[in-house]
Write a protein that holds these residues in place. Structure first.
Motif, PDB file in Angstrom:
ATOM      1  N   ASN A  22       0.829  -1.216   0.000  1.00  0.00           N
ATOM      2  CA  ASN A  22       0.000   0.000   0.000  1.00  0.00           C
ATOM      3  C   ASN A  22       0.860   1.261   0.000  1.00  0.00           C
ATOM      4  O   ASN A  22       0.544   2.250  -0.680  1.00  0.00           O
ATOM      5  N   SER A  73       2.182   1.802  -3.400  1.00  0.00           N
ATOM      6  CA  SER A  73       1.121   2.280  -4.297  1.00  0.00           C
ATOM      7  C   SER A  73       0.887   3.777  -4.117  1.00  0.00           C
ATOM      8  O   SER A  73       0.678   4.510  -5.086  1.00  0.00           O
ATOM      9  N   SER A 127      10.101   0.292  -5.511  1.00  0.00           N
ATOM     10  CA  SER A 127       9.431  -0.167  -6.720  1.00  0.00           C
ATOM     11  C   SER A 127      10.448  -0.540  -7.794  1.00  0.00           C
ATOM     12  O   SER A 127      10.296  -1.544  -8.500  1.00  0.00           O
ATOM     13  N   GLN A 135       2.524  -5.521  -6.464  1.00  0.00           N
ATOM     14  CA  GLN A 135       3.136  -4.830  -7.607  1.00  0.00           C
ATOM     15  C   GLN A 135       3.565  -5.831  -8.671  1.00  0.00           C
ATOM     16  O   GLN A 135       3.396  -5.590  -9.865  1.00  0.00           O
TER      17      GLN A 135
END
Length: 452
Positions: free
Chosen positions: A238, A241, A259, A354
């Motif tokens: 989360n 994101s 990421s 992801q």
């Protein structure tokens, strides 16, 4: 005058016939190119990570055994790897070019293990034509010896239980048993290679020799360790994101470090893309291919010679092969549910990781095991604090990343599984221990160098 010209012609003809042909030159780059060619074919053919490890190890062992013949430096692996013996003896006076023979053996064994044989044959035949034109006699005698070694390696690898596992039953999904692995979106594939733990090991006593500590007991209790670990994976996902959304709104190209790490180490050959009613594979490296390429990067940086190149690829591929057997044995023994499934059932039905979840059970993390083992082995070859730039993922549209050591890279590869939302922390940390133990064992068990 005519007699003198005639005699001169005879002398020239004699000298020409006595002229010794130059030996065929085979370099470390030639071997690296052959490995890269096989990797490209594997990506195209979409081999699973465990099967890819098998495609790497046998050709490299074949090449290694040829360079070890009559070597003052390298020790044969006969009697050290399970079932490997009776490699044809090389007569030093035979005229065999050992580098050439090693490269031929690598290509011929590789051809036995892939699907797209024609692609490798095209590559091989172009080299055969070139070598034959340079020195036909040397090429033929070297090829003849290489093929004798190939026959022995084929017989050896044919007894590793791979063929038998092709006929074993598929993994049975038990949706009525909470906590067991279930197929995940978007493809909902069957469990990949559920019997890989039954493949013959090369160095380990058995697939269970380095069995990790048990995973946390499955529970939906919010105070349980299992739930807390799932919640950590959920929270990390989360947070990532939110960062990605903020960057998207700011209209910048900066990607959050977590990421970027997750994407760089994804290495999922089963990743799929859905467009309308169509679904197709998004071809990528496997973890094996990524670490094999890191091996090449280290070899290039150190300007290693042919023999060192074959040795490094061989030792690295043995570690990767053993790692997948150990890891897959544990995966299907424990059958732990993936975070995506658990979180959707018990925390948030709309949550997505992801990275796409790979199609096999969660515990332990394959990348953690393989990366840790590979880092231990490459460190034993190239040393601690070996800095390098990793360009392995450029063909797949990802930038380079810099590392100060193989262990730093392995650590990043391991934590990437948490950032990507496909593993719990226990699978990562215990996978690191598992892989480290395998790497240390190979370093201590296998003797590659002769005593001085």
């Amino acid at each position: 005058m005519k007699a003198k010209i005639f005699l001169l012609g005879i002398v020239i003809l004699f000298l020409t016939s006595c002229k010794k042909e130059k030996s065929i030159v085979i370099t470390a780059n030639d071997y690296c190119s052959a490995v890269d060619t096989v990797t490209g074919i594997m990506v195209h053919d979409i081999f699973s990570p465990p099967v890819a490890s098998r495609i790497y190890v046998y050709p490299n062992v074949a090449a290694y055994e040829i360079i070890a013949q009559n070597s003052n430096k390298y020790e044969s692996l006969q009697g050290q790897l399970k079932g490997l013996d009776s490699i044809p003896v090389l007569d030093p006076k035979s005229g065999v070019n050992q580098k050439l023979a090693a490269l031929i053996a690598h290509m011929e064994i590789s051809k036995q293990l892939i699907f797209s044989e024609q692609a490798l044959e095209k590559y091989r035949d172009s080299l055969y034509e070139k070598w034959g034109s340079e020195n036909q006699k040397e090429f033929e005698v070297s090829k003849d010896y290489a093929l004798k070694v190939v026959d022995r390696i084929k017989a050896w690898m044919g007894k590793d239980n791979y063929k038998q596992t092709r006929t074993f039953p598929k993994y049975s999904v038990h949706t009525d048993q909470a906590g067991r692995w279930q197929p995940t979106p978007p493809a909902y594939m069957d469990g990949v290679e559920p019997h890989w733990g039954e493949i013959r090991t090369l160095v380990m006593d058995s697939a269970s020799q380095f069995k990790p500590k048990a995973p946390h007991p499955f529970s939906t209790d919010k105070n349980s360790l299992f739930y807390k670990e799932a919640k950590e994976t959920y929270d990390v996902g989360n947070e990532m994101s939110k960062k990605l959304l903020a960057i998207e709104n700011a209209k910048t190209n900066v990607i959050p470090e977590e990421s970027a790490i997750a994407t760089f180490w994804d290495c999922n050959p089963y990743a799929t893309v859905t467009q309308g009613h169509m679904m197709f594979a998004k071809k990528k490296n496997t973890p094996d291919a990524h670490w094999i390429n890191i091996t090449k990067i280290a070899l290039k940086k150190t300007k290693s010679n042919f023999e060192t190149t074959v040795f490094a690829y061989t030792k690295a591929s043995i570690g990767i092969f053993e790692s997948f057997i150990s890891c897959w044995h544990e995966k299907y023994r424990t059958n732990v549910i993936r975070p995506e499934t658990y979180i959707n059932l018990y925390i948030d039905e709309n949550w997505k990781p992801q990275l796409q979840t790979p199609p096999f059970p969660e515990y332990t993390s394959g990348h953690s095991v393989v990366s840790s083992c590979s880092s231990i082995i490459l460190t034993s070859i190239f040393g601690d604090n070996f800095s390098y730039i990793d360009d392995s993922e450029i063909p797949f549209g990802l930038p380079k990343r810099s590392f100060q050591s193989f262990k730093q890279a392995a650590s990043e590869a391991s934590i990437s599984r948490l950032y990507g939302g496909i593993h719990y922390r226990a699978a990562i940390e215990n996978g690191v221990v598992q892989g480290t133990n395998i790497g240390n064992y190979i370093n201590s068990k296998i003797k590659f160098f002769k005593s001085k």
